[in-house]
Motif scaffolding. Structure first.
Motif, PDB file in Angstrom:
ATOM      1  N   GLU A 119     -37.468 -27.933  70.980  1.00 17.81           N
ATOM      2  CA  GLU A 119     -38.055 -29.304  71.023  1.00 17.81           C
ATOM      3  C   GLU A 119     -39.954 -29.173  70.084  1.00 17.81           C
ATOM      4  N   LEU A 120     -40.079 -27.787  70.173  1.00 16.46           N
ATOM      5  CA  LEU A 120     -41.415 -27.137  69.237  1.00 16.46           C
ATOM      6  C   LEU A 120     -41.775 -27.592  68.401  1.00 16.46           C
ATOM      7  N   VAL A 121     -40.153 -27.149  67.723  1.00 17.34           N
ATOM      8  CA  VAL A 121     -40.457 -27.744  65.812  1.00 17.34           C
ATOM      9  C   VAL A 121     -40.545 -29.163  65.647  1.00 17.34           C
ATOM     10  N   PRO A 122     -41.286 -29.319  65.238  1.00 15.69           N
ATOM     11  CA  PRO A 122     -41.872 -31.209  63.824  1.00 15.69           C
ATOM     12  C   PRO A 122     -40.722 -31.392  63.019  1.00 15.69           C
ATOM     13  N   PRO A 123     -40.401 -32.605  63.276  1.00 17.69           N
ATOM     14  CA  PRO A 123     -39.362 -33.966  62.616  1.00 17.69           C
ATOM     15  C   PRO A 123     -40.204 -33.374  60.724  1.00 17.69           C
ATOM     16  N   PRO A 124     -39.133 -32.921  60.264  1.00 17.17           N
ATOM     17  CA  PRO A 124     -39.192 -32.873  58.668  1.00 17.17           C
ATOM     18  C   PRO A 124     -40.000 -33.726  58.051  1.00 17.17           C
ATOM     19  N   GLU A 125     -41.129 -34.318  58.395  1.00 19.02           N
ATOM     20  CA  GLU A 125     -42.101 -35.317  57.746  1.00 19.02           C
ATOM     21  C   GLU A 125     -42.503 -34.646  56.217  1.00 19.02           C
ATOM     22  N   ILE A 126     -42.707 -33.209  55.861  1.00 17.08           N
ATOM     23  CA  ILE A 126     -43.371 -32.635  55.373  1.00 17.08           C
ATOM     24  C   ILE A 126     -41.789 -32.905  53.770  1.00 17.08           C
ATOM     25  N   TYR A 127     -40.852 -33.001  54.233  1.00 16.79           N
ATOM     26  CA  TYR A 127     -39.722 -32.680  53.481  1.00 16.79           C
ATOM     27  C   TYR A 127     -39.782 -34.512  53.152  1.00 16.79           C
ATOM     28  N   GLY A 128     -40.011 -35.114  53.754  1.00 18.91           N
ATOM     29  CA  GLY A 128     -39.888 -36.256  53.102  1.00 18.91           C
ATOM     30  C   GLY A 128     -41.257 -36.753  51.980  1.00 18.91           C
ATOM     31  N   VAL A 129     -42.539 -36.231  52.700  1.00 18.19           N
ATOM     32  CA  VAL A 129     -43.575 -36.353  51.451  1.00 18.19           C
ATOM     33  C   VAL A 129     -42.906 -35.532  49.729  1.00 18.19           C
ATOM     34  N   PHE A 130     -42.299 -34.012  50.228  1.00 23.43           N
ATOM     35  CA  PHE A 130     -42.227 -33.460  48.799  1.00 23.43           C
ATOM     36  C   PHE A 130     -41.253 -34.307  48.134  1.00 23.43           C
ATOM     37  N   SER A 131     -40.154 -35.343  48.938  1.00 23.04           N
ATOM     38  CA  SER A 131     -38.767 -35.739  48.484  1.00 23.04           C
ATOM     39  C   SER A 131     -39.565 -37.016  47.323  1.00 23.04           C
ATOM     40  N   ILE A 132     -40.358 -37.078  48.260  1.00 17.70           N
ATOM     41  CA  ILE A 132     -41.294 -38.941  47.425  1.00 17.70           C
ATOM     42  C   ILE A 132     -41.673 -38.579  46.137  1.00 17.70           C
ATOM     43  N   SER A 133     -42.559 -36.801  46.123  1.00 14.54           N
ATOM     44  CA  SER A 133     -42.968 -36.350  45.176  1.00 14.54           C
ATOM     45  C   SER A 133     -42.392 -36.193  43.475  1.00 14.54           C
ATOM     46  N   ILE A 134     -41.511 -35.544  44.545  1.00 14.06           N
ATOM     47  CA  ILE A 134     -39.969 -35.076  43.468  1.00 14.06           C
ATOM     48  C   ILE A 134     -39.818 -36.206  42.723  1.00 14.06           C
ATOM     49  N   THR A 135     -39.146 -37.633  43.398  1.00 13.54           N
ATOM     50  CA  THR A 135     -38.832 -38.889  42.893  1.00 13.54           C
ATOM     51  C   THR A 135     -39.548 -39.350  41.757  1.00 13.54           C
ATOM     52  N   GLU A 136     -41.289 -39.176  42.102  1.00 18.15           N
ATOM     53  CA  GLU A 136     -42.055 -39.804  41.343  1.00 18.15           C
ATOM     54  C   GLU A 136     -42.389 -38.924  39.898  1.00 18.15           C
ATOM     55  N   VAL A 137     -42.384 -37.366  39.985  1.00 17.09           N
ATOM     56  CA  VAL A 137     -42.504 -36.537  39.254  1.00 17.09           C
ATOM     57  C   VAL A 137     -40.894 -36.679  38.250  1.00 17.09           C
ATOM     58  N   VAL A 138     -39.763 -36.743  38.874  1.00 14.96           N
ATOM     59  CA  VAL A 138     -38.438 -37.179  38.091  1.00 14.96           C
ATOM     60  C   VAL A 138     -38.908 -38.400  37.184  1.00 14.96           C
ATOM     61  N   ASP A 139     -38.810 -38.935  37.889  1.00 17.51           N
ATOM     62  CA  ASP A 139     -38.742 -40.806  37.411  1.00 17.51           C
ATOM     63  C   ASP A 139     -40.020 -40.922  36.445  1.00 17.51           C
ATOM     64  N   LEU A 140     -40.513 -40.568  36.344  1.00 17.65           N
ATOM     65  CA  LEU A 140     -41.868 -40.119  35.103  1.00 17.65           C
ATOM     66  C   LEU A 140     -40.936 -39.200  33.994  1.00 17.65           C
ATOM     67  N   TYR A 141     -40.339 -38.572  34.313  1.00 14.47           N
ATOM     68  CA  TYR A 141     -39.914 -37.512  32.915  1.00 14.47           C
ATOM     69  C   TYR A 141     -38.636 -38.663  32.050  1.00 14.47           C
ATOM     70  N   LEU A 142     -38.004 -38.692  33.385  1.00 16.91           N
ATOM     71  CA  LEU A 142     -36.768 -39.943  32.487  1.00 16.91           C
ATOM     72  C   LEU A 142     -37.080 -41.173  32.097  1.00 16.91           C
ATOM     73  N   LEU A 143     -38.587 -41.505  32.223  1.00 15.33           N
ATOM     74  CA  LEU A 143     -39.173 -42.955  31.492  1.00 15.33           C
ATOM     75  C   LEU A 143     -39.772 -42.636  30.009  1.00 15.33           C
ATOM     76  N   THR A 144     -39.325 -40.773  29.714  1.00 11.95           N
ATOM     77  CA  THR A 144     -40.606 -40.526  28.838  1.00 11.95           C
ATOM     78  C   THR A 144     -39.272 -39.178  28.479  1.00 11.95           C
ATOM     79  N   HIS A 145     -38.457 -39.458  28.561  1.00 12.35           N
ATOM     80  CA  HIS A 145     -37.289 -38.476  28.166  1.00 12.35           C
ATOM     81  C   HIS A 145     -36.054 -38.809  27.444  1.00 12.35           C
TER      82      HIS A 145
END
Length: 145
Positions: A119-145
């Motif tokens: 119960e002491l472990v936090p929810p994986p919010e850091i990975y939610g933020v990381f998922s958003i970063s991945i999405t933004e970077v991949v989206d930009l890449y796909l728009l330019t390639h």
């Protein structure tokens, strides 16, 4: 008991291209997002197939991590892919950690299913933020390639 953390991020690229990237070209994250992805190695199977196992070395939240992921499910009709952590640093904190990517028109959704080791472990919010970063970077890449 498992819980689910959901995040959604707008995308401008085609949902089909976004889905194809995560189904068949995830190893390209090394080129697309080198600030976070350091290495990847296929241990079993092949990209785009259920059962493919890869070892990732990456940085999330400023922490260098290793994670072994297996492709658990692929649904071409619904454009969803589920990856499950089977070994690595995350397994110290979570008994279960898997995520599903679901790109749609104008949005990419991530559902992170997890079960904490204590119960002491936090929810994986850091990975939610990381998922958003991945999405933004991949989206930009796909728009330019």
């Amino acid at each position: 008991m498992s819980k689910v953390l959901e995040v959604a991020t707008p995308i401008r690229s085609s949902p089909d291209k976004f889905y194809d990237f995560f189904k068949n070209h995830t190893s390209d994250l090394l080129t697309v997002f080198p600030a976070s992805f350091q290495s990847v190695q296929v241990l079993e199977g092949e990209d785009g197939k259920i059962g493919c196992v890869k070892v990732w070395n990456f940085i999330a939240g400023g922490i260098s991590q290793m994670l072994k992921l297996r492709t658990e499910a692929i649904n071409d009709a619904e454009r969803t892919i589920t990856y499950k952590a089977i070994e690595g640093d995350l397994m110290i904190l979570y008994k279960v950690f898997q995520f599903t990517i679901a790109p749609g028109n104008g949005v990419a959704k991530w559902a992170i299913e997890y079960e904490k080791t204590t119960e002491l472990v936090p929810p994986p919010e850091i990975y939610g933020v990381f998922s958003i970063s991945i999405t933004e970077v991949v989206d930009l890449y796909l728009l330019t390639h």
